[in-house]
Design a protein around this motif. Structure first.
Motif, PDB file in Angstrom:
ATOM      1  N   ARG A   1      21.072 -18.701  -7.881  1.00 32.73           N
ATOM      2  CA  ARG A   1      20.986 -17.221  -7.652  1.00 32.73           C
ATOM      3  C   ARG A   1      20.139 -16.950  -6.572  1.00 32.73           C
ATOM      4  O   ARG A   1      19.014 -17.424  -6.314  1.00 32.73           O
ATOM      5  CB  ARG A   1      20.379 -16.453  -8.678  1.00 32.73           C
ATOM      6  CG  ARG A   1      20.174 -15.002  -8.423  1.00 32.73           C
ATOM      7  CD  ARG A   1      19.723 -14.271  -9.959  1.00 32.73           C
ATOM      8  NE  ARG A   1      19.580 -12.967  -9.864  1.00 32.73           N
ATOM      9  CZ  ARG A   1      18.313 -12.329  -9.778  1.00 32.73           C
ATOM     10  NH1 ARG A   1      17.172 -13.004  -9.637  1.00 32.73           N
ATOM     11  NH2 ARG A   1      18.229 -11.017  -9.395  1.00 32.73           N
ATOM     12  N   LEU A   2      20.383 -15.953  -5.448  1.00 34.75           N
ATOM     13  CA  LEU A   2      19.611 -15.403  -4.626  1.00 34.75           C
ATOM     14  C   LEU A   2      19.507 -13.857  -4.946  1.00 34.75           C
ATOM     15  O   LEU A   2      20.123 -13.294  -5.384  1.00 34.75           O
ATOM     16  CB  LEU A   2      20.421 -15.502  -3.237  1.00 34.75           C
ATOM     17  CG  LEU A   2      20.367 -16.708  -2.481  1.00 34.75           C
ATOM     18  CD1 LEU A   2      21.611 -16.786  -1.347  1.00 34.75           C
ATOM     19  CD2 LEU A   2      19.002 -17.275  -1.884  1.00 34.75           C
ATOM     20  N   ASN A   3      17.926 -13.827  -4.697  1.00 31.97           N
ATOM     21  CA  ASN A   3      17.541 -12.295  -4.952  1.00 31.97           C
ATOM     22  C   ASN A   3      16.823 -11.685  -3.619  1.00 31.97           C
ATOM     23  O   ASN A   3      16.049 -12.402  -3.163  1.00 31.97           O
ATOM     24  CB  ASN A   3      16.761 -12.116  -6.113  1.00 31.97           C
ATOM     25  CG  ASN A   3      15.984 -10.984  -6.279  1.00 31.97           C
ATOM     26  OD1 ASN A   3      14.625 -10.792  -6.413  1.00 31.97           O
ATOM     27  ND2 ASN A   3      16.815  -9.689  -6.203  1.00 31.97           N
TER      28      ASN A   3
ATOM     29  N   GLN B   1       0.937  -1.298  -0.070  1.00 31.19           N
ATOM     30  CA  GLN B   1      -0.022   0.128   0.089  1.00 31.19           C
ATOM     31  C   GLN B   1       0.974   1.332  -0.256  1.00 31.19           C
ATOM     32  O   GLN B   1       0.273   2.477  -0.028  1.00 31.19           O
ATOM     33  CB  GLN B   1      -0.831   0.060   1.353  1.00 31.19           C
ATOM     34  CG  GLN B   1      -2.094  -1.107   1.006  1.00 31.19           C
ATOM     35  CD  GLN B   1      -2.975  -1.019   2.447  1.00 31.19           C
ATOM     36  OE1 GLN B   1      -3.126  -0.081   3.042  1.00 31.19           O
ATOM     37  NE2 GLN B   1      -3.771  -1.976   2.321  1.00 31.19           N
ATOM     38  N   ALA B   2       2.236   1.070   0.249  1.00 36.42           N
ATOM     39  CA  ALA B   2       3.135   2.239   0.295  1.00 36.42           C
ATOM     40  C   ALA B   2       3.790   2.463  -0.995  1.00 36.42           C
ATOM     41  O   ALA B   2       4.165   1.424  -1.453  1.00 36.42           O
ATOM     42  CB  ALA B   2       4.215   2.300   1.205  1.00 36.42           C
ATOM     43  N   ASP B   3       3.712   3.630  -1.510  1.00 36.71           N
ATOM     44  CA  ASP B   3       4.483   3.833  -2.807  1.00 36.71           C
ATOM     45  C   ASP B   3       5.668   4.468  -2.694  1.00 36.71           C
ATOM     46  O   ASP B   3       6.112   5.221  -3.002  1.00 36.71           O
ATOM     47  CB  ASP B   3       3.640   4.872  -3.717  1.00 36.71           C
ATOM     48  CG  ASP B   3       4.096   5.240  -5.324  1.00 36.71           C
ATOM     49  OD1 ASP B   3       4.555   3.987  -5.625  1.00 36.71           O
ATOM     50  OD2 ASP B   3       3.799   6.060  -5.579  1.00 36.71           O
ATOM     51  N   VAL B   4       6.535   3.169  -2.383  1.00 33.83           N
ATOM     52  CA  VAL B   4       7.967   3.474  -1.800  1.00 33.83           C
ATOM     53  C   VAL B   4       8.791   2.487  -2.742  1.00 33.83           C
ATOM     54  O   VAL B   4       8.361   1.400  -3.166  1.00 33.83           O
ATOM     55  CB  VAL B   4       8.547   2.823  -0.444  1.00 33.83           C
ATOM     56  CG1 VAL B   4       9.717   3.160  -0.130  1.00 33.83           C
ATOM     57  CG2 VAL B   4       7.530   3.761   0.467  1.00 33.83           C
ATOM     58  N   PRO B   5       9.960   2.991  -3.299  1.00 34.12           N
ATOM     59  CA  PRO B   5      10.804   2.106  -4.293  1.00 34.12           C
ATOM     60  C   PRO B   5      11.013   0.724  -3.790  1.00 34.12           C
ATOM     61  O   PRO B   5      11.449   0.684  -2.584  1.00 34.12           O
ATOM     62  CB  PRO B   5      12.088   2.975  -4.520  1.00 34.12           C
ATOM     63  CG  PRO B   5      11.772   4.331  -4.326  1.00 34.12           C
ATOM     64  CD  PRO B   5      10.551   4.319  -3.020  1.00 34.12           C
ATOM     65  N   VAL B   6      11.163  -0.066  -4.804  1.00 33.65           N
ATOM     66  CA  VAL B   6      11.508  -1.533  -4.384  1.00 33.65           C
ATOM     67  C   VAL B   6      13.088  -1.398  -4.539  1.00 33.65           C
ATOM     68  O   VAL B   6      13.541  -1.026  -5.605  1.00 33.65           O
ATOM     69  CB  VAL B   6      10.783  -2.375  -5.262  1.00 33.65           C
ATOM     70  CG1 VAL B   6      11.426  -3.939  -5.029  1.00 33.65           C
ATOM     71  CG2 VAL B   6       9.122  -2.446  -5.068  1.00 33.65           C
ATOM     72  N   VAL B   7      13.845  -1.972  -3.695  1.00 33.44           N
ATOM     73  CA  VAL B   7      15.131  -2.369  -3.747  1.00 33.44           C
ATOM     74  C   VAL B   7      15.307  -3.800  -3.841  1.00 33.44           C
ATOM     75  O   VAL B   7      14.980  -4.819  -3.212  1.00 33.44           O
ATOM     76  CB  VAL B   7      15.792  -1.781  -2.478  1.00 33.44           C
ATOM     77  CG1 VAL B   7      17.379  -2.174  -2.598  1.00 33.44           C
ATOM     78  CG2 VAL B   7      15.545  -0.373  -2.402  1.00 33.44           C
ATOM     79  N   SER B   8      15.967  -4.100  -5.016  1.00 35.72           N
ATOM     80  CA  SER B   8      16.501  -5.501  -5.392  1.00 35.72           C
ATOM     81  C   SER B   8      17.990  -5.570  -5.263  1.00 35.72           C
ATOM     82  O   SER B   8      18.811  -4.962  -5.937  1.00 35.72           O
ATOM     83  CB  SER B   8      16.072  -5.874  -6.683  1.00 35.72           C
ATOM     84  OG  SER B   8      16.428  -7.118  -7.154  1.00 35.72           O
ATOM     85  N   LEU B   9      18.535  -6.785  -4.749  1.00 30.46           N
ATOM     86  CA  LEU B   9      19.987  -7.196  -4.495  1.00 30.46           C
ATOM     87  C   LEU B   9      20.094  -8.614  -5.271  1.00 30.46           C
ATOM     88  O   LEU B   9      19.220  -9.471  -4.978  1.00 30.46           O
ATOM     89  CB  LEU B   9      20.296  -7.078  -3.127  1.00 30.46           C
ATOM     90  CG  LEU B   9      19.953  -5.799  -2.239  1.00 30.46           C
ATOM     91  CD1 LEU B   9      20.734  -6.050  -0.693  1.00 30.46           C
ATOM     92  CD2 LEU B   9      20.852  -4.803  -2.815  1.00 30.46           C
ATOM     93  N   SER B  10      21.129  -8.793  -6.074  1.00 33.49           N
ATOM     94  CA  SER B  10      21.438  -9.930  -6.638  1.00 33.49           C
ATOM     95  C   SER B  10      22.568 -10.706  -5.982  1.00 33.49           C
ATOM     96  O   SER B  10      23.708  -9.787  -5.686  1.00 33.49           O
ATOM     97  CB  SER B  10      21.719  -9.802  -8.178  1.00 33.49           C
ATOM     98  OG  SER B  10      20.602  -9.435  -8.915  1.00 33.49           O
ATOM     99  N   LEU B  11      22.595 -11.924  -5.769  1.00 34.26           N
ATOM    100  CA  LEU B  11      23.680 -12.846  -5.252  1.00 34.26           C
ATOM    101  C   LEU B  11      23.822 -14.036  -5.988  1.00 34.26           C
ATOM    102  O   LEU B  11      22.970 -14.591  -6.299  1.00 34.26           O
ATOM    103  CB  LEU B  11      23.501 -12.851  -3.845  1.00 34.26           C
ATOM    104  CG  LEU B  11      23.327 -11.829  -2.768  1.00 34.26           C
ATOM    105  CD1 LEU B  11      22.827 -12.405  -1.511  1.00 34.26           C
ATOM    106  CD2 LEU B  11      24.626 -11.045  -2.674  1.00 34.26           C
ATOM    107  N   GLY B  12      25.072 -14.278  -6.435  1.00 35.56           N
ATOM    108  CA  GLY B  12      25.257 -15.718  -7.072  1.00 35.56           C
ATOM    109  C   GLY B  12      25.400 -15.639  -8.816  1.00 35.56           C
ATOM    110  O   GLY B  12      25.900 -14.755  -9.166  1.00 35.56           O
ATOM    111  N   ASP B  13      24.526 -16.539  -9.291  1.00 37.21           N
ATOM    112  CA  ASP B  13      24.535 -16.537 -11.012  1.00 37.21           C
ATOM    113  C   ASP B  13      23.808 -15.382 -11.380  1.00 37.21           C
ATOM    114  O   ASP B  13      22.830 -14.742 -10.715  1.00 37.21           O
ATOM    115  CB  ASP B  13      23.846 -17.821 -11.303  1.00 37.21           C
ATOM    116  CG  ASP B  13      24.495 -18.887 -11.166  1.00 37.21           C
ATOM    117  OD1 ASP B  13      25.876 -18.879 -10.975  1.00 37.21           O
ATOM    118  OD2 ASP B  13      23.803 -20.286 -11.039  1.00 37.21           O
TER     119      ASP B  13
END
Length: 217
Positions: free
Chosen positions: A206-208, A136-148
């Motif tokens: 891969r972990l996200n 419900q909050a219009d806040v940016p999504v933050v995505s972190l990638s690990l591995g493949d």
């Protein structure tokens, strides 16, 4: 030497959607991988969700803060099992990521980050085009990638089809999407097995980690 001489700069993929290659150094990646192992164990742990039409997701997920299942959040798992609490330092990391991507911190009064999904992709896992629309909050999504490395497909807010842009996300990369791109469709059509770096504790897959503000209080 395998480290770049100069850090990569943020790249805007669409308005409000920014890719920052190599944001996490190897030590930070290694710490996050170890924490993901703990989150995968429980108390809620990793699971593959069944979709409303009966299919089972190929990606395994663990929830932090609130339990996510298609397409809603809940305080506990269906059997009453408590959800792993959301770590406050993960929220601080997300805010730092937003500041790096946008060149400015989130405004005062922005709802706090309070939920995250830890997604594990094996060699055969995929993620169909979808929107992160349960918050419900219009806040940016933050995505972190690990591995493949994966191919991350970032689309538009109207349809799951074109136009979209395919971006390679490698271990340590940051991707932030907010503003006009906050509800854009996105997915992972494929990963590239065997491309992850040595020494971070993730020999395959891969972990996200996607960090979000639910706005649910």
């Amino acid at each position: 030497m395998s480290e770049p001489l100069f850090p990569a700069r943020p790249v805007e993929i669409a308005p409000g959607a920014v890719h920052v290659p190599g944001w996490l150094d190897p030590d930070a990646q290694r710490v996050l991988v170890e924490r993901c192992r703990g989150w995968a164990v429980g108390p809620a742990g990793m699971r593959r969700h069944r979709m409303p039409r009966g299919g089972v997701m190929s990606v395994s997920m663990a929830s932090l803060g609130l339990h996510w299942a298609p397409y809603r959040y809940a305080a506990t798992l269906p059997d009453g099992t408590p959800v792993t609490p959301f770590p406050p330092d993960l929220g601080a990391l997300a805010r730092s990521g937003v500041e790096t991507a946008y060149g400015a911190p989130l405004p005062d009064g922005t709802p706090d980050y309070d939920v995250a999904l830890v997604n594990f992709y094996d060699a055969d896992a995929r993620m169909g085009m979808h929107r992160d629309a349960d918050e419900q909050a219009d806040v940016p999504v933050v995505s972190l990638s690990l591995g493949d490395t994966c191919v991350f497909r970032f689309g538009n807010t109207e349809t799951r089809t074109r136009p979209y842009t395919d971006v390679e996300l490698r271990s340590g990369d940051l991707f932030v999407f907010g503003g006009p791109s906050r509800r854009a469709y996105h997915g992972v059509p494929r990963t590239r097995p065997g491309t992850g770096p040595e020494g971070i504790g993730l020999p395959a897959g891969r972990l996200n980690i996607t960090i979000r503000a639910s706005g649910l209080g």
